[in-house]
Design a protein around this motif. Structure first.
Motif, PDB file in Angstrom:
ATOM      1  N   GLN A 121       0.830  -1.197   0.000  1.00  0.00           N
ATOM      2  CA  GLN A 121       0.000   0.000   0.000  1.00  0.00           C
ATOM      3  C   GLN A 121       0.870   1.255   0.000  1.00  0.00           C
ATOM      4  O   GLN A 121       1.894   1.296   0.686  1.00  0.00           O
ATOM      5  N   PRO A 122       0.499   2.299  -0.772  1.00  0.00           N
ATOM      6  CA  PRO A 122       1.272   3.541  -0.769  1.00  0.00           C
ATOM      7  C   PRO A 122       1.286   4.164   0.619  1.00  0.00           C
ATOM      8  O   PRO A 122       0.300   4.115   1.350  1.00  0.00           O
ATOM      9  N   CYS A 123       2.426   4.716   0.991  1.00  0.00           N
ATOM     10  CA  CYS A 123       2.540   5.373   2.292  1.00  0.00           C
ATOM     11  C   CYS A 123       2.297   6.874   2.152  1.00  0.00           C
ATOM     12  O   CYS A 123       2.539   7.472   1.100  1.00  0.00           O
ATOM     13  N   LEU A 124       1.851   7.465   3.237  1.00  0.00           N
ATOM     14  CA  LEU A 124       1.537   8.891   3.242  1.00  0.00           C
ATOM     15  C   LEU A 124       2.768   9.722   3.571  1.00  0.00           C
ATOM     16  O   LEU A 124       3.662   9.269   4.286  1.00  0.00           O
ATOM     17  N   THR A 125       2.801  10.942   3.058  1.00  0.00           N
ATOM     18  CA  THR A 125       3.842  11.891   3.438  1.00  0.00           C
ATOM     19  C   THR A 125       3.465  12.529   4.767  1.00  0.00           C
ATOM     20  O   THR A 125       2.364  12.323   5.281  1.00  0.00           O
ATOM     21  N   SER A 126       4.377  13.320   5.335  1.00  0.00           N
ATOM     22  CA  SER A 126       4.089  13.956   6.627  1.00  0.00           C
ATOM     23  C   SER A 126       2.923  14.932   6.526  1.00  0.00           C
ATOM     24  O   SER A 126       2.205  15.152   7.504  1.00  0.00           O
ATOM     25  N   ASN A 127       2.713  15.526   5.343  1.00  0.00           N
ATOM     26  CA  ASN A 127       1.535  16.381   5.146  1.00  0.00           C
ATOM     27  C   ASN A 127       0.265  15.537   5.101  1.00  0.00           C
ATOM     28  O   ASN A 127      -0.738  15.844   5.767  1.00  0.00           O
ATOM     29  N   ALA A 128       0.331  14.466   4.293  1.00  0.00           N
ATOM     30  CA  ALA A 128      -0.860  13.648   4.075  1.00  0.00           C
ATOM     31  C   ALA A 128      -1.293  12.896   5.323  1.00  0.00           C
ATOM     32  O   ALA A 128      -2.468  12.556   5.465  1.00  0.00           O
ATOM     33  N   LYS A 145      -6.914  16.896  -1.223  1.00  0.00           N
ATOM     34  CA  LYS A 145      -6.724  15.995  -2.363  1.00  0.00           C
ATOM     35  C   LYS A 145      -6.698  16.764  -3.674  1.00  0.00           C
ATOM     36  O   LYS A 145      -5.858  16.495  -4.556  1.00  0.00           O
ATOM     37  N   GLU A 146      -7.582  17.721  -3.829  1.00  0.00           N
ATOM     38  CA  GLU A 146      -7.635  18.519  -5.058  1.00  0.00           C
ATOM     39  C   GLU A 146      -6.343  19.308  -5.260  1.00  0.00           C
ATOM     40  O   GLU A 146      -5.820  19.393  -6.380  1.00  0.00           O
ATOM     41  N   LEU A 147      -5.826  19.877  -4.180  1.00  0.00           N
ATOM     42  CA  LEU A 147      -4.563  20.611  -4.269  1.00  0.00           C
ATOM     43  C   LEU A 147      -3.422  19.686  -4.692  1.00  0.00           C
ATOM     44  O   LEU A 147      -2.625  20.024  -5.574  1.00  0.00           O
ATOM     45  N   ARG A 148      -3.361  18.533  -4.045  1.00  0.00           N
ATOM     46  CA  ARG A 148      -2.272  17.596  -4.313  1.00  0.00           C
ATOM     47  C   ARG A 148      -2.303  17.106  -5.758  1.00  0.00           C
ATOM     48  O   ARG A 148      -1.262  17.052  -6.423  1.00  0.00           O
ATOM     49  N   GLU A 149      -3.465  16.750  -6.259  1.00  0.00           N
ATOM     50  CA  GLU A 149      -3.571  16.230  -7.621  1.00  0.00           C
ATOM     51  C   GLU A 149      -3.187  17.283  -8.657  1.00  0.00           C
ATOM     52  O   GLU A 149      -2.574  16.951  -9.682  1.00  0.00           O
ATOM     53  N   TYR A 150      -3.504  18.522  -8.381  1.00  0.00           N
ATOM     54  CA  TYR A 150      -3.189  19.581  -9.339  1.00  0.00           C
ATOM     55  C   TYR A 150      -1.696  19.922  -9.342  1.00  0.00           C
ATOM     56  O   TYR A 150      -1.052  19.963 -10.400  1.00  0.00           O
ATOM     57  N   TYR A 151      -1.138  20.155  -8.173  1.00  0.00           N
ATOM     58  CA  TYR A 151       0.237  20.651  -8.095  1.00  0.00           C
ATOM     59  C   TYR A 151       1.307  19.547  -8.176  1.00  0.00           C
ATOM     60  O   TYR A 151       2.439  19.818  -8.568  1.00  0.00           O
ATOM     61  N   LEU A 152       0.953  18.311  -7.836  1.00  0.00           N
ATOM     62  CA  LEU A 152       1.941  17.236  -7.878  1.00  0.00           C
ATOM     63  C   LEU A 152       2.404  16.972  -9.307  1.00  0.00           C
ATOM     64  O   LEU A 152       3.595  16.674  -9.545  1.00  0.00           O
ATOM     65  N   SER A 153       1.497  17.087 -10.243  1.00  0.00           N
ATOM     66  CA  SER A 153       1.869  16.885 -11.647  1.00  0.00           C
ATOM     67  C   SER A 153       2.851  17.960 -12.116  1.00  0.00           C
ATOM     68  O   SER A 153       3.717  17.698 -12.957  1.00  0.00           O
ATOM     69  N   ILE A 154       2.744  19.141 -11.559  1.00  0.00           N
ATOM     70  CA  ILE A 154       3.682  20.225 -11.901  1.00  0.00           C
ATOM     71  C   ILE A 154       5.049  19.960 -11.274  1.00  0.00           C
ATOM     72  O   ILE A 154       6.088  20.119 -11.916  1.00  0.00           O
ATOM     73  N   GLU A 155       5.041  19.521 -10.007  1.00  0.00           N
ATOM     74  CA  GLU A 155       6.305  19.227  -9.331  1.00  0.00           C
ATOM     75  C   GLU A 155       7.111  18.171 -10.075  1.00  0.00           C
ATOM     76  O   GLU A 155       8.339  18.260 -10.183  1.00  0.00           O
ATOM     77  N   HIS A 156       6.457  17.156 -10.613  1.00  0.00           N
ATOM     78  CA  HIS A 156       7.138  16.035 -11.257  1.00  0.00           C
ATOM     79  C   HIS A 156       7.278  16.205 -12.767  1.00  0.00           C
ATOM     80  O   HIS A 156       7.741  15.278 -13.446  1.00  0.00           O
ATOM     81  N   ASN A 157       6.898  17.343 -13.291  1.00  0.00           N
ATOM     82  CA  ASN A 157       7.018  17.598 -14.732  1.00  0.00           C
ATOM     83  C   ASN A 157       8.482  17.804 -15.108  1.00  0.00           C
ATOM     84  O   ASN A 157       9.094  18.816 -14.767  1.00  0.00           O
ATOM     85  N   VAL A 158       9.072  16.831 -15.815  1.00  0.00           N
ATOM     86  CA  VAL A 158      10.505  16.902 -16.144  1.00  0.00           C
ATOM     87  C   VAL A 158      10.789  17.930 -17.248  1.00  0.00           C
ATOM     88  O   VAL A 158      11.956  18.232 -17.525  1.00  0.00           O
ATOM     89  N   HIS A 159       9.740  18.452 -17.884  1.00  0.00           N
ATOM     90  CA  HIS A 159       9.936  19.421 -18.965  1.00  0.00           C
ATOM     91  C   HIS A 159       9.895  20.868 -18.472  1.00  0.00           C
ATOM     92  O   HIS A 159      10.111  21.798 -19.250  1.00  0.00           O
ATOM     93  N   MET A 160       9.643  21.049 -17.186  1.00  0.00           N
ATOM     94  CA  MET A 160       9.630  22.395 -16.601  1.00  0.00           C
ATOM     95  C   MET A 160      10.882  22.613 -15.767  1.00  0.00           C
ATOM     96  O   MET A 160      11.352  21.706 -15.068  1.00  0.00           O
ATOM     97  N   GLU A 171       2.669  28.608  -4.121  1.00  0.00           N
ATOM     98  CA  GLU A 171       1.210  28.686  -4.073  1.00  0.00           C
ATOM     99  C   GLU A 171       0.621  27.426  -3.427  1.00  0.00           C
ATOM    100  O   GLU A 171      -0.278  27.506  -2.571  1.00  0.00           O
ATOM    101  N   TRP A 172       1.145  26.262  -3.809  1.00  0.00           N
ATOM    102  CA  TRP A 172       0.657  24.987  -3.260  1.00  0.00           C
ATOM    103  C   TRP A 172       0.894  24.914  -1.761  1.00  0.00           C
ATOM    104  O   TRP A 172      -0.031  24.641  -0.986  1.00  0.00           O
ATOM    105  N   TRP A 173       2.109  25.188  -1.330  1.00  0.00           N
ATOM    106  CA  TRP A 173       2.426  25.066   0.093  1.00  0.00           C
ATOM    107  C   TRP A 173       1.652  26.092   0.925  1.00  0.00           C
ATOM    108  O   TRP A 173       1.200  25.784   2.017  1.00  0.00           O
ATOM    109  N   ILE A 268       8.766  26.718   4.299  1.00  0.00           N
ATOM    110  CA  ILE A 268       9.746  25.821   3.681  1.00  0.00           C
ATOM    111  C   ILE A 268       9.009  25.011   2.613  1.00  0.00           C
ATOM    112  O   ILE A 268       8.091  24.243   2.910  1.00  0.00           O
ATOM    113  N   HIS A 269       9.403  25.210   1.354  1.00  0.00           N
ATOM    114  CA  HIS A 269       8.805  24.438   0.267  1.00  0.00           C
ATOM    115  C   HIS A 269       9.907  23.672  -0.453  1.00  0.00           C
ATOM    116  O   HIS A 269      11.090  23.748  -0.091  1.00  0.00           O
ATOM    117  N   ILE A 270       9.556  22.925  -1.468  1.00  0.00           N
ATOM    118  CA  ILE A 270      10.485  21.985  -2.081  1.00  0.00           C
ATOM    119  C   ILE A 270      11.706  22.653  -2.713  1.00  0.00           C
ATOM    120  O   ILE A 270      12.776  22.036  -2.825  1.00  0.00           O
TER     121      ILE A 270
END
Length: 357
Positions: A121-128, A145-160, A171-173, A268-270
């Protein structure tokens, strides 16, 4: 004769020539001397060749043994990728020669020290962990959940680039921490929130923490998560450590109601996790004259965590690549010196630390 036949031909000639009990061949003294000289020279060359060949093999063996990277079998695992082994060897040589007195460790927490999955099972982060706790209403949980789904894709976007991602991360944090305040959880709830969560620390972390403390090596944990949760997590699973500093988003609580009323210090953000925020602090004093850094992280932004102090000469960057391996591996190989693919243990950091201390 039987014993003579076992000797090399050059030695056998000498024995025959100088044996008082043998009949010497009919040969004049001049040629005898030439034969003796040549025989002795051949024997000398043979002995010299044998000696230097043995020394050469010994030297080659010693050179092989002194390569530190070859003495760490864990680095040869299929899930470990090293783009430049010579560079890693140079770093390890420097760390070993400098000693533990010149070493410090800087690490991310979520999915670096904590597990990505547990029992399938996936584990949660300290925020989650807070977001999914029973102390949070279903309405707020949906917003998290809505915030995480929107901004997580941006964080992991290798083209940005980092610069392009930065405003989104702030903005997310900011929005996420505002929602945490709205939960109105109490300080007394934290122990139960952590104890009842499905998330755990990676196998081997306790040995890593204990060894660093025993050898008085400073450990800095940087996290864009919730510092109170991280602190409680480590205490419950491993204990407390006097050499450990945690820099994160720490909740503050009302003295009367004991409910959350905000966060202390700067956000403190990423992308702003780096030792520069620790200038003129107790931690800065603890890492003076410690220019060698083992850095541990799971995101590309974590590679900057050791930035901020000009005295840091050697930073060995170890990255945990937890998902989207084919897509992200090239970027991780560029950013980190050692990439560990889908590993829920601390085997590699422990092996490296063991070779240094």
């Amino acid at each position: 004769m039987n014993s003579l036949s076992k000797l090399p031909s050059s030695l056998r000639q000498l024995v025959i020539l100088f044996s008082p009990n043998s009949t010497k061949p009919n040969i004049n003294t001049k040629y005898q001397k030439i034969l003796v000289t040549v025989s002795i020279s051949a024997i000398g060359l043979s002995i010299a060749f044998s000696y230097f060949y043995t020394r050469f093999k010994s030297f080659r063996k010693k050179r092989t043994i002194t390569k530190i990277i070859e003495t760490i079998p864990e680095l040869k695992s299929k899930n470990v990728k090293i783009s430049d082994p010579d560079y890693v060897e140079m770093m390890l040589q420097n760390f070993v020669n400098s000693g533990k007195e010149r070493l410090q460790v800087v690490s991310d927490f979520d999915r670096t020290i904590s597990l990505c999955s547990y029992n399938g099972q996936p584990c949660l982060t300290s925020n989650a962990v807070i977001e999914m706790s029973p102390f949070v209403s279903s309405d707020l949980r949906t917003k998290f959940k809505e915030l995480r789904e929107y901004y997580l894709s941006i964080e992991h976007n290798v083209h940005m680039s980092k610069a392009e991602k930065l405003p989104y991360m702030i903005e997310w944090w900011t929005k996420s921490l505002d929602l945490v305040v709205k939960t109105q959880i109490e300080s007394a709830n934290l122990k139960d929130i952590v104890r009842n969560s499905t998330t755990h620390l990676k196998n081997g972390c306790k040995w890593f923490f204990h060894t660093l403390e025993r050898h008085e090596v400073p450990l800095l944990i940087f996290s864009a998560g919730i510092g109170n949760i991280i602190e409680e997590w480590i205490v419950q699973e491993c204990g407390s450590y006097k050499n450990m500093t945690i820099v994160s988003n720490f909740m503050t609580f009302d003295e009367t109601t004991k409910k959350i009323n905000g966060f202390s210090g700067s956000l403190i953000h990423i992308f702003n996790k780096n030792e520069g925020v620790l200038l003129d602090t107790k931690h800065e004093a603890s890492i003076l004259n410690r220019p060698n850094v083992i850095l541990l992280g799971d995101s590309l932004g974590d590679t900057d965590m050791a930035n901020g102090f000009p005295s840091l000469n050697h930073v060995l960057k170890i990255g945990f690549l937890n998902d989207k391996v084919e897509e992200q591996l090239p970027k991780y190989m560029e950013a980190f010196d050692i990439v560990i693919i889908k590993d829920d243990t601390f085997i590699i950091p422990n092996a490296i630390l063991r070779s240094i201390i």
